[in-house]
Design an enzyme around this catalytic site. Structure first.
Site: not given
Length: 257
Positions: A151, A138
């Protein structure tokens, strides 16, 4: 990729679905795994309609035993596993790190890091000599977002997972790499432009895309197919000397040295 066998987790939508289409389009047999069997089956049907070869499998990637059994089943069916693409992941909670509770942290770690560890382990045990493992990271690990700690912290772990495993599996000819997407138009980003009833709001969509595009040199968000193209590259022979790397698909929004 003709006749090679690939397992793709999170294949029911977004980058997972696009990756399944890309690998199948290059000739691979693709196992479309997802927690939601309906969407996995939709992906497999889309692939098969286009002349590819795919089948769907329901899989909870946070269940290590289930993931191991699924990969063993694929190997028993085809006698090989050439590609493991660990795509499944999601934002499980939002909020400041200081108020992040144990449950939120555990859910984030389970889906966005531990599941990738399980996928890598399962693939490494059956690949033998040669193969490619592709993990999805990410862009949040390069540009910290204040309310996404549950996250981004696990996703940072994915980078070290990739490096560690690339070192371990290199002698067996197994390559391990991470694809790190920036702002990509998927179901996850679509959550930013839903109205109070949960329906898509096109004006909110326009505003969000305009806001996000300001910091992107290419001036626009990415598409799932653009990430999938890099997954395909890393899966194939063109990346035969690429391992332990992070390839950022972010339109230039972050350019680390």
């Amino acid at each position: 990729m003709t006749d090679r066998v690939a397992v793709i987790t999170g294949a029911g939508s977004g980058i997972g679905r696009a990756s399944a289409a890309a690998l199948a389009g290059a000739g691979a047999v693709v196992v479309c795994a997802d927690l939601d069997f309906r969407t996995a089956a939709e992906t497999a049907e889309l692939v098969n309609v286009e002349g590819g070869r795919a089948y769907a499998q329901r899989l909870d990637v946070t269940d290590a035993a289930a993931l191991q059994a699924a990969v063993i089943g694929v190997h028993e069916r085809y006698g090989r596993l050439d590609v493991m693409a660990n795509v499944a992941g999601a934002v499980t909670s939002r909020g400041p790190l200081a108020s992040l509770d144990e449950g939120d942290l555990d859910r984030g770690l389970a889906l966005n890091l531990k599941s990738l560890v399980y996928g890598c382990q399962a693939a490494a045990r059956v690949m033998g000599r040669g193969g490619s493992i592709v993990n999805i990271g990410s862009g949040t690990v390069d540009a910290a977002v204040g309310d996404l700690a549950a996250y981004s912290i696990p996703k940072a772990g994915v980078l070290q997972l990739t490096r560690s495993l690339a070192r371990e599996l290199g002698p067996a000819g197994i390559r391990v790499n991470t694809v790190s997407p920036g702002y990509i138009l998927t179901g996850m980003t679509a959550a930013h432009w839903r109205d109070a009833s949960g329906e898509p709001d096109q004006e909110l969509r326009r505003q969000e895309i305009e806001r996000q595009s300001v910091g992107i040199p290419l001036g626009r968000p990415g598409e799932s197919a653009e990430v999938a193209a890099v997954v395909l590259f890393l899966a194939g022979d063109g990346a035969s000397y690429v391992t332990g790397q992070v390839i950022r698909v972010n339109g230039g929004s972050v350019m680390p040295l």
